[in-house]
Design an enzyme around this catalytic site. Structure first.
Site, PDB file in Angstrom:
ATOM      1  N   HIS A 136      23.148  22.276 -10.476  1.00 56.15           N
ATOM      2  CA  HIS A 136      23.971  21.091 -10.241  1.00 56.15           C
ATOM      3  C   HIS A 136      23.964  20.660  -8.772  1.00 56.15           C
ATOM      4  O   HIS A 136      24.271  19.500  -8.475  1.00 56.15           O
ATOM      5  CB  HIS A 136      25.406  21.343 -10.698  1.00 56.15           C
ATOM      6  CG  HIS A 136      25.607  21.217 -12.174  1.00 56.15           C
ATOM      7  ND1 HIS A 136      25.894  20.026 -12.800  1.00 56.15           N
ATOM      8  CD2 HIS A 136      25.562  22.148 -13.157  1.00 56.15           C
ATOM      9  CE1 HIS A 136      26.023  20.222 -14.104  1.00 56.15           C
ATOM     10  NE2 HIS A 136      25.823  21.506 -14.355  1.00 56.15           N
ATOM     11  N   ASP A 143      26.257  17.916 -17.147  1.00 59.22           N
ATOM     12  CA  ASP A 143      26.929  18.398 -18.345  1.00 59.22           C
ATOM     13  C   ASP A 143      27.493  17.182 -19.065  1.00 59.22           C
ATOM     14  O   ASP A 143      28.231  16.380 -18.471  1.00 59.22           O
ATOM     15  CB  ASP A 143      28.065  19.356 -17.975  1.00 59.22           C
ATOM     16  CG  ASP A 143      27.573  20.592 -17.239  1.00 59.22           C
ATOM     17  OD1 ASP A 143      26.409  20.988 -17.452  1.00 59.22           O
ATOM     18  OD2 ASP A 143      28.350  21.172 -16.459  1.00 59.22           O
ATOM     19  N   GLU A 205      23.615  26.731 -23.225  1.00 60.89           N
ATOM     20  CA  GLU A 205      24.692  25.752 -23.088  1.00 60.89           C
ATOM     21  C   GLU A 205      24.295  24.456 -23.783  1.00 60.89           C
ATOM     22  O   GLU A 205      23.375  23.775 -23.344  1.00 60.89           O
ATOM     23  CB  GLU A 205      24.973  25.485 -21.602  1.00 60.89           C
ATOM     24  CG  GLU A 205      25.368  26.740 -20.827  1.00 60.89           C
ATOM     25  CD  GLU A 205      25.453  26.493 -19.332  1.00 60.89           C
ATOM     26  OE1 GLU A 205      25.391  25.310 -18.897  1.00 60.89           O
ATOM     27  OE2 GLU A 205      25.579  27.469 -18.581  1.00 60.89           O
ATOM     28  N   HIS A 208      24.394  21.261 -21.262  1.00 59.89           N
ATOM     29  CA  HIS A 208      23.732  21.219 -19.954  1.00 59.89           C
ATOM     30  C   HIS A 208      22.277  20.780 -20.098  1.00 59.89           C
ATOM     31  O   HIS A 208      21.486  21.402 -20.803  1.00 59.89           O
ATOM     32  CB  HIS A 208      23.796  22.615 -19.315  1.00 59.89           C
ATOM     33  CG  HIS A 208      23.117  22.703 -17.970  1.00 59.89           C
ATOM     34  ND1 HIS A 208      23.816  22.982 -16.816  1.00 59.89           N
ATOM     35  CD2 HIS A 208      21.824  22.569 -17.591  1.00 59.89           C
ATOM     36  CE1 HIS A 208      22.962  23.006 -15.786  1.00 59.89           C
ATOM     37  NE2 HIS A 208      21.750  22.751 -16.248  1.00 59.89           N
TER      38      HIS A 208
END
EC number: 3.4.13.22
Length: 236
Positions: A136, A143, A205, A208
């Site tokens: 990030h 996300d 995830e 993500h």
């Protein structure tokens, strides 16, 4: 903490600037969830990404509306300074202690390390080394989830950032109940529109996605071992 496999991918920075995510195209909450917890962005907005990533995200939004008119991508999180990464890692560790009814002062070093291992399954190490930036912090990872035509957040079967196996993208792949099958269909829809636009999804995830960072390059190498795995976005 050992490096994750993708952190060994070389970065050849392209110096593409960050740009604001267009609020008229996507759903952006009025209050950022981490800022609400106390994370200090030091005047920087989390709703920025590299220009090329935003262009691809707009393609994904268009593909979504071709399948589901008036649905939108909701931006939960995008650019994240390393200081915020550290804040959320620490916050998640404390949350895990509370969930398990544990007192850190009473834990052995081995028990603490086991808990940190759980935290780092979800969160990248807040590394200040330019060779191993948290995804990030490159402006190339985000996300997201979906919002339907009525403005309701689509149920994916778990919350974003949940520290459980339900976060794994295919957790509901073999589900037998109709609600759980729907969760999987929603996750598949999100995955489909994003990968068509060039993104790759985090293996653990469902929310993500990234494009151009080390994780994206490493995932591409797993798909095709003949590819040269090089990231084009490093830490901002």
């Amino acid at each position: 903490m050992n490096l994750k496999p993708y952190q060994q991918i070389p970065i050849v920075e392209c110096h593409e600037p960050l740009a604001p995510i267009p609020r008229e195209v996507f759903v952006i909450p009025p209050t950022h969830p981490y800022a609400a917890l106390g994370a200090d962005y030091q005047g920087r907005s989390p709703y920025f990404l590299r220009q090329g990533v935003i262009q691809a995200l707009q393609q994904a939004q268009q593909a979504l509306q071709e399948e589901h008119p008036h649905w939108k991508i909701l931006i939960f999180d995008a650019f994240r300074p390393i200081s915020v990464q550290q804040f959320m890692v620490d916050y998640s560790f404390q949350t895990l202690l509370q969930q398990r009814g544990l007192n850190e002062a009473n834990l052995s070093e081995a028990e603490k390390q086991d808990l940190w291992q759980v935290v780092y399954e979800l969160w990248a190490l807040p590394s200040s080394d330019p060779a191993t930036p948290p995804p990030h912090s490159t402006g190339a990872a985000l996300d997201i989830t979906l919002v339907d035509a009525q403005g309701n957040v689509v149920d994916m079967g778990s919350e974003i950032d949940e520290l459980s196996a339900r976060s794994h993208p295919d957790y509901y792949a073999t589900a037998q109940t109709p609600p759980e099958q729907t969760y999987h269909q929603h996750r598949q829809l999100l995955h489909r529109i994003m990968t068509q636009a060039g993104f790759r999804r985090h293996p653990r995830e469902w929310w993500h996605f990234s494009l151009g960072d080390q994780l994206w390059a490493w995932l591409g190498q797993q798909e095709n071992s003949s590819d040269d795995a090089i990231a084009r976005y490093g830490r901002i």
